[in-house]
Design a protein around this motif. Structure first.
Motif, PDB file in Angstrom:
ATOM      1  N   ASP A  68      -5.017  -2.008  -6.082  1.00  0.00           N
ATOM      2  CA  ASP A  68      -5.578  -2.943  -5.113  1.00  0.00           C
ATOM      3  C   ASP A  68      -5.277  -4.393  -5.469  1.00  0.00           C
ATOM      4  OD1 ASP A  68      -6.895  -3.719  -2.858  1.00  0.00           O
ATOM      5  OD2 ASP A  68      -8.901  -3.463  -3.664  1.00  0.00           O
ATOM      6  N   PHE A  69      -5.050  -4.662  -6.759  1.00  0.00           N
ATOM      7  CA  PHE A  69      -4.757  -6.031  -7.170  1.00  0.00           C
ATOM      8  C   PHE A  69      -3.432  -6.524  -6.611  1.00  0.00           C
ATOM      9  CE2 PHE A  69      -8.117  -6.145 -10.379  1.00  0.00           C
ATOM     10  CZ  PHE A  69      -8.413  -7.494 -10.396  1.00  0.00           C
ATOM     11  N   SER A  70      -2.496  -5.605  -6.326  1.00  0.00           N
ATOM     12  CA  SER A  70      -1.146  -6.065  -5.977  1.00  0.00           C
ATOM     13  C   SER A  70      -0.595  -5.505  -4.673  1.00  0.00           C
ATOM     14  CB  SER A  70      -0.175  -5.701  -7.114  1.00  0.00           C
ATOM     15  OG  SER A  70      -0.158  -4.303  -7.330  1.00  0.00           O
ATOM     16  N   ILE A  71      -1.201  -4.442  -4.136  1.00  0.00           N
ATOM     17  CA  ILE A  71      -0.579  -3.752  -2.999  1.00  0.00           C
ATOM     18  C   ILE A  71      -0.519  -4.631  -1.755  1.00  0.00           C
ATOM     19  CG2 ILE A  71      -2.700  -2.705  -2.069  1.00  0.00           C
ATOM     20  CD1 ILE A  71      -1.015  -0.127  -1.647  1.00  0.00           C
ATOM     21  N   LEU A  72      -1.410  -5.620  -1.675  1.00  0.00           N
ATOM     22  CA  LEU A  72      -1.471  -6.451  -0.478  1.00  0.00           C
ATOM     23  C   LEU A  72      -0.569  -7.686  -0.559  1.00  0.00           C
ATOM     24  CD1 LEU A  72      -3.152  -6.125   2.141  1.00  0.00           C
ATOM     25  CD2 LEU A  72      -4.744  -7.806   1.207  1.00  0.00           C
TER      26      LEU A  72
END
Length: 511
Positions: A68-72
């Motif tokens: 979740d830290f990077s997928i967006l």
């Protein structure tokens, strides 16, 4: 107060050396009287089918949070156009998650110690999953940012409770080192894989699919967790340290907000200056409050254990600087070399493979070298290969980027796993929530603070170079190199400090 080293002598199997506990009561026998490792020590590393499933479950939860830290990140421009968010507002898609996920970690770990780690873990999972659904279905910026903030709050509960469930499930020694190795590998890989998945899913399925994936994964973990996990909590139920909770949470929130905002508006902006000063003041007040509290949120004697203090400094640094290096290299590959998101993903895919291999062999390296030497080796490898990225140019630097980032990740994984072993060894089960709260705070705060801090420095340098007449590619490369140079220097300096601090620990034990 005597302190022992976590690192077994060279060649000694993990778990055979003395425990790293600052309290003589925790290890009444002197270090020189420690019995030799039993012949069955290797068997202790084997896990039952049930414990393997528990490890898989806990690692899956940690992996989802890292994802979740990077997928967006790659999806932000598309998301902004869809929801009508301006370029200046897109940072809040990241900051809305980072604020609660970093700010409430210590408090969540302590609450879990008192009221039940399994219970809080399930509550955090349910909150995170529901928030992911809300973010995926968001019809306005306000709804989306609410979902992101609730995701961050859920993450702040899942991370420390999951880690404390792991360290209380697996005994100190070979089992715990193996479990921490797998967990650390997946945590680091999650950040990298998230960047690759984010680009692919956004291109083919839309940005909402990234939030939908997190929701589906959360449901899967939530369905199995109640069956596998058993409850654990502190043997007694002391009062919650309210002044400590207010000051540390407020301090972390203010500090994260200040650095996140500085990445966009610069350190001279009034909001940044006020919240930065407030954050530092609140954290200083937190230390004073904890020194006087009867039942503190964080045990200062625990922080006086050199292994805990130096281990967590190393952990915060390795996470902050590696996540920053990955972020800056993403800018380099896409903004300077003009590579597509797909080709950029391939570069980080290689890094992910190297990270996986590094994580698998790390417990064996720790068994041979000891946690201290492995930690220092990992930090120096990360610093050295990050420094080689200063040779990047505006022409072709793909192979240098691929090689250097991959080998820096190898050192990063060794540092992650050995610092986790160092900072949690010798801590009683009743205080594992506090110890792992510190470990996971180092991880999450590092990831949260590193990128905005050095990207703010890089952005300011890019703007100065552009003002002096440099072209876009040259100015961007100049800012990226400045960020990478500071990144490598910080890791190297911390490696030297940790080496000196842990050498003192080792000398104390021998004395």
């Amino acid at each position: 107060m005597p302190v022992t080293d976590t690192s077994p002598p060279t060649g000694t199997p993990p778990g055979a050396g003395p425990r790293a506990d600052a309290s003589p009561a925790a290890d009444p026998a002197p270090a020189t009287a420690a019995p030799p490792a039993p012949a069955s020590a290797r068997a202790d590393a084997r896990m039952t089918p049930r414990t393997k499933l528990i490890l898989l479950l806990l690692c899956a939860a940690q992996f989802i949070i890292a994802l979740d830290f990077s997928i967006l990140n790659v999806a932000l421009p598309v998301l902004g156009r869809d929801l009508g968010m301006g370029q200046a507002d897109l940072q809040w898609a990241v900051t809305a998650f980072a604020l609660p996920s970093g700010g409430f970690l210590l408090l969540s770990g302590r609450i879990a110690d008192l009221f039940g780690r399994r219970k809080l873990f399930l509550i955090g999972l349910a909150l995170f999953t529901g928030a992911s659904v809300l973010a995926a279905l968001a019809w306005s910026p306000a709804v989306f940012l609410t979902g992101r903030a609730l995701q961050g709050l859920g993450a702040a509960v899942i991370v420390p409770t999951g880690m404390s469930l792991l360290t209380t499930t697996f005994a100190e020694g070979p089992q715990r080192e193996r479990a921490l190795g797998i967990s650390g590998t997946l945590l680091s890989m999650g950040f990298t894989i998230g960047m690759v998945l984010g680009g692919v899913m956004t291109d083919y399925l839309g940005w909402r699919s990234t939030m939908g994936l997190l929701a589906v994964a959360g449901v899967a973990v939530l369905a199995v967790a109640p069956v596998l996990l058993t409850e654990s909590r502190h043997p007694r139920r002391p009062r919650i340290d309210v002044p400590g909770a207010v000051t540390v949470t407020g301090g972390l929130l203010s500090l994260i907000y200040a650095l996140s905002t500085a990445a966009e508006q610069g350190f001279g902006h009034p909001d940044v200056l006020v919240t930065l000063v407030a954050g530092l003041a609140l954290l200083a007040a937190f230390v004073r409050v904890e020194s006087r509290a009867d039942q503190p949120l964080v045990s200062l004697p625990m922080l006086r254990r050199r292994t805990v203090a130096w281990g967590n400094l190393a952990g915060l640094t390795t996470f902050a600087m590696m996540s920053t290096a990955v972020f800056l290299m993403t800018l380099y590959l896409q903004e300077v070399l003009r590579l597509s998101a797909f080709l950029t993903g391939l570069v980080f895919g290689v890094q992910g493979v190297v990270s996986a291999v590094a994580g698998l062999v790390a417990p064996k390296v720790i068994g041979r070298l000891g946690a201290r030497r492995t930690l220092l080796t990992g930090l120096l490898l990360q610093a050295g290969f990050t420094a080689t990225l200063l040779g990047l140019g505006t022409g072709s630097g793909v192979w240098l980027a691929l090689t250097s980032v991959s080998f820096a990740s190898l050192g990063h994984l060794w540092a992650i796993i050995s610092y986790g072993v160092t900072a949690t060894s010798g801590v009683p089960d009743a205080e594992q929530g506090l110890a792992t709260g510190l470990v996971t705070s180092s991880q999450q705060v590092g990831i949260t603070l590193g990128i905005p801090l050095l990207s703010a420095v890089a952005s300011a340098h890019i703007a100065a170079l552009r003002a002096d007449g440099s072209g876009f590619a040259d100015a961007t490369l100049g800012g990226i190199k400045l960020g990478l140079g500071l990144d490598a220097a910080l890791v190297a300096v911390v490696a030297l400090l940790v080496a000196a601090g842990l050498r003192t620990v080792r000398t104390t034990r021998r004395g």
